[in-house]
Write a protein that holds these residues in place. Sequence first.
Motif, PDB file in Angstrom:
ATOM      1  N   LEU A  52     -17.655 -15.421 -10.422  1.00 36.32           N
ATOM      2  CA  LEU A  52     -18.052 -14.513  -9.353  1.00 36.32           C
ATOM      3  C   LEU A  52     -17.803 -13.064  -9.779  1.00 36.32           C
ATOM      4  N   PRO A  53     -18.480 -12.111  -9.153  1.00 36.23           N
ATOM      5  CA  PRO A  53     -18.167 -10.703  -9.421  1.00 36.23           C
ATOM      6  C   PRO A  53     -16.719 -10.394  -9.027  1.00 36.23           C
ATOM      7  N   VAL A  54     -16.115  -9.464  -9.747  1.00 33.67           N
ATOM      8  CA  VAL A  54     -14.711  -9.106  -9.521  1.00 33.67           C
ATOM      9  C   VAL A  54     -14.602  -7.619  -9.208  1.00 33.67           C
ATOM     10  N   THR A  55     -13.870  -7.318  -8.144  1.00 35.73           N
ATOM     11  CA  THR A  55     -13.545  -5.949  -7.766  1.00 35.73           C
ATOM     12  C   THR A  55     -12.033  -5.795  -7.746  1.00 35.73           C
ATOM     13  N   ILE A  56     -11.540  -4.661  -8.228  1.00 34.79           N
ATOM     14  CA  ILE A  56     -10.111  -4.340  -8.177  1.00 34.79           C
ATOM     15  C   ILE A  56      -9.929  -3.170  -7.232  1.00 34.79           C
ATOM     16  N   LEU A  57      -8.984  -3.273  -6.302  1.00 34.85           N
ATOM     17  CA  LEU A  57      -8.653  -2.175  -5.403  1.00 34.85           C
ATOM     18  C   LEU A  57      -7.168  -1.873  -5.513  1.00 34.85           C
ATOM     19  N   PHE A  58      -6.842  -0.671  -5.971  1.00 38.21           N
ATOM     20  CA  PHE A  58      -5.464  -0.194  -6.041  1.00 38.21           C
ATOM     21  C   PHE A  58      -5.252   0.840  -4.941  1.00 38.21           C
ATOM     22  N   THR A  59      -4.258   0.601  -4.073  1.00 38.13           N
ATOM     23  CA  THR A  59      -4.012   1.482  -2.947  1.00 38.13           C
ATOM     24  C   THR A  59      -2.716   2.277  -3.135  1.00 38.13           C
ATOM     25  N   SER A  60      -2.495   3.220  -2.199  1.00 40.38           N
ATOM     26  CA  SER A  60      -1.470   4.247  -2.426  1.00 40.38           C
ATOM     27  C   SER A  60      -0.356   4.295  -1.391  1.00 40.38           C
ATOM     28  N   ASP A  61      -0.388   3.452  -0.350  1.00 37.34           N
ATOM     29  CA  ASP A  61       0.603   3.620   0.722  1.00 37.34           C
ATOM     30  C   ASP A  61       1.138   2.297   1.263  1.00 37.34           C
ATOM     31  N   GLU A  62       1.105   1.245   0.468  1.00 35.63           N
ATOM     32  CA  GLU A  62       1.525  -0.075   0.938  1.00 35.63           C
ATOM     33  C   GLU A  62       2.995  -0.080   1.361  1.00 35.63           C
ATOM     34  N   GLU A  63       3.827   0.660   0.653  1.00 39.72           N
ATOM     35  CA  GLU A  63       5.262   0.594   0.919  1.00 39.72           C
ATOM     36  C   GLU A  63       5.658   1.201   2.260  1.00 39.72           C
ATOM     37  N   VAL A  64       4.747   1.900   2.915  1.00 39.84           N
ATOM     38  CA  VAL A  64       5.048   2.430   4.249  1.00 39.84           C
ATOM     39  C   VAL A  64       4.140   1.804   5.307  1.00 39.84           C
ATOM     40  N   SER A  95       0.806   0.801   4.868  1.00 38.27           N
ATOM     41  CA  SER A  95      -0.635   1.003   4.644  1.00 38.27           C
ATOM     42  C   SER A  95      -1.340   1.671   5.823  1.00 38.27           C
ATOM     43  N   PRO A  96      -0.750   2.720   6.407  1.00 40.43           N
ATOM     44  CA  PRO A  96      -1.398   3.334   7.571  1.00 40.43           C
ATOM     45  C   PRO A  96      -2.734   3.993   7.254  1.00 40.43           C
ATOM     46  N   SER A  97      -2.889   4.501   6.022  1.00 39.24           N
ATOM     47  CA  SER A  97      -4.131   5.211   5.695  1.00 39.24           C
ATOM     48  C   SER A  97      -5.152   4.338   4.987  1.00 39.24           C
ATOM     49  N   THR A  98      -4.778   3.130   4.603  1.00 34.01           N
ATOM     50  CA  THR A  98      -5.674   2.304   3.784  1.00 34.01           C
ATOM     51  C   THR A  98      -6.051   0.974   4.422  1.00 34.01           C
ATOM     52  N   ARG A  99      -5.493   0.662   5.574  1.00 31.03           N
ATOM     53  CA  ARG A  99      -5.812  -0.628   6.185  1.00 31.03           C
ATOM     54  C   ARG A  99      -7.309  -0.783   6.388  1.00 31.03           C
ATOM     55  N   ASP A 100      -7.971   0.260   6.903  1.00 36.67           N
ATOM     56  CA  ASP A 100      -9.413   0.143   7.136  1.00 36.67           C
ATOM     57  C   ASP A 100     -10.182  -0.057   5.843  1.00 36.67           C
ATOM     58  N   LEU A 101      -9.749   0.604   4.775  1.00 36.68           N
ATOM     59  CA  LEU A 101     -10.385   0.457   3.470  1.00 36.68           C
ATOM     60  C   LEU A 101     -10.201  -0.960   2.940  1.00 36.68           C
ATOM     61  N   ILE A 102      -8.987  -1.483   3.053  1.00 32.62           N
ATOM     62  CA  ILE A 102      -8.695  -2.829   2.579  1.00 32.62           C
ATOM     63  C   ILE A 102      -9.528  -3.860   3.332  1.00 32.62           C
ATOM     64  N   GLU A 103      -9.546  -3.746   4.644  1.00 31.39           N
ATOM     65  CA  GLU A 103     -10.271  -4.733   5.451  1.00 31.39           C
ATOM     66  C   GLU A 103     -11.777  -4.665   5.206  1.00 31.39           C
ATOM     67  N   ALA A 104     -12.302  -3.447   5.064  1.00 29.76           N
ATOM     68  CA  ALA A 104     -13.743  -3.313   4.819  1.00 29.76           C
ATOM     69  C   ALA A 104     -14.114  -3.889   3.460  1.00 29.76           C
ATOM     70  N   GLU A 105     -13.299  -3.617   2.438  1.00 31.10           N
ATOM     71  CA  GLU A 105     -13.604  -4.133   1.102  1.00 31.10           C
ATOM     72  C   GLU A 105     -13.447  -5.649   1.064  1.00 31.10           C
ATOM     73  N   ALA A 106     -12.396  -6.164   1.677  1.00 34.16           N
ATOM     74  CA  ALA A 106     -12.167  -7.610   1.672  1.00 34.16           C
ATOM     75  C   ALA A 106     -13.304  -8.354   2.368  1.00 34.16           C
ATOM     76  N   ALA A 107     -13.871  -7.762   3.406  1.00 32.45           N
ATOM     77  CA  ALA A 107     -14.954  -8.419   4.143  1.00 32.45           C
ATOM     78  C   ALA A 107     -16.198  -8.626   3.293  1.00 32.45           C
ATOM     79  N   ARG A 108     -16.306  -7.909   2.183  1.00 28.10           N
ATOM     80  CA  ARG A 108     -17.454  -8.054   1.282  1.00 28.10           C
ATOM     81  C   ARG A 108     -17.214  -9.135   0.229  1.00 28.10           C
ATOM     82  N   HIS A 109     -16.066  -9.801   0.281  1.00 25.08           N
ATOM     83  CA  HIS A 109     -15.698 -10.734  -0.775  1.00 25.08           C
ATOM     84  C   HIS A 109     -15.446 -12.132  -0.228  1.00 25.08           C
TER      85      HIS A 109
END
Length: 377
Positions: free
Chosen positions: A136-148, A150-164
């Motif tokens: 299958l195609p592979v995408t890598i997503l590295f985020t920047s605020d997980e340790e607190v 993920s207040p700024s990246t939750r929407d990005l994570i969920e939107a990207e995951a929904a495509r997979h």
Amino acid sequence: MTLDALRFDAATILESLRPWVACESPTWDTAAVGRMMDLAGRDLALLGASVERIPGRMGFGDCLRARIPHPRAGTPGILLLGHMDTVHPVGTLGTLAWRHDGGRCYGPGLFDMKGGNMLMLAALRALQDAAVPTALPVTILFTSDEEVGSPSTRDLIEAEAARHRYVLVPEPARADGGVVVARYAIARYRIATHGRPSHAGAQLAAGASAIREMARQILAIEGMSGDSPTYSVGIVRGGAWSNCVAMLCEAEVLTMARTAADLAQADAAMAGLRAVGEGCRVTVTPGPVRPLWERGNPGGERLYAAARDLAAGLGFAITAQASGGGSDGNFTGALGIPTLDGLGVRGDGAHTLEEHIVIDSLPERARLLAGLLATLD
């Protein structure tokens, strides 16, 4: 070709990891996180990935999204999800220096989770070297605020995951090498105690100390902890002058809940906090929440079974476990997207000055990831 034939060398993986660990990247230091994303972006480009820098927001650093070329590009595939921020402030290398001690390697962020992130690249590189395509195609997503949270990246994570079709998260392995198939909910709260200022030397009795009130609140909050929910006060800030009775004190609380009912109980308990001292008041502001990810999704069960069978073929066993430590897998698992977490390195000491990995686990875990990438369809 068998997975055993793929070439993985622990020393080579460590050599690639060392610059990542040397690039300290605490969540709140956006410039430091940016430097880490620069390093990771270059390594991803060397793999032939198309790399996209996604600007940060809410005061947090940028993220990286990379797509590996594939004949089925654009169809739902595999998302490899990791974070590059750490809890260790810049300068921690002076105390927690990169070093080998027997079969262990030490360094800030090495276990949680730069080691696991590097395993993703090592797995992809080994498959490329052996001319083994991913199904299958592979995408890598590295985020920047997980340790607190993920207040700024939750929407990005969920939107990207929904495509997979699948999400693989190389957070640290469990102590026995097991993987994570469910995570408990994590909620954060900001508390402020408000007092009445006065001169601490001349008119002490005229004041009402916000710090003293916070001390009472901390004892009450942590005293509510049980098996679930749990309560932990991790940050406290208050006062500006020793000769002033403090009018403001702030704290941050983290709760863990095993069930939805426990989470509701914690939320009600925090909302119900009231001041004890005369002249004081308490305010509570809810923060980021990692939703409950429960086991039972049929696709998730099939994903775990595939990993379990691959591991058995490689000569080791992986148990399926629920975890109290939150991760970005909470988001994708709660959405019902088949998610397998805890695929990273074995080790211990996350978030401490004893953080380390077990060196021998690097080839083992990289080979398991490579097997999943090669066979999931």
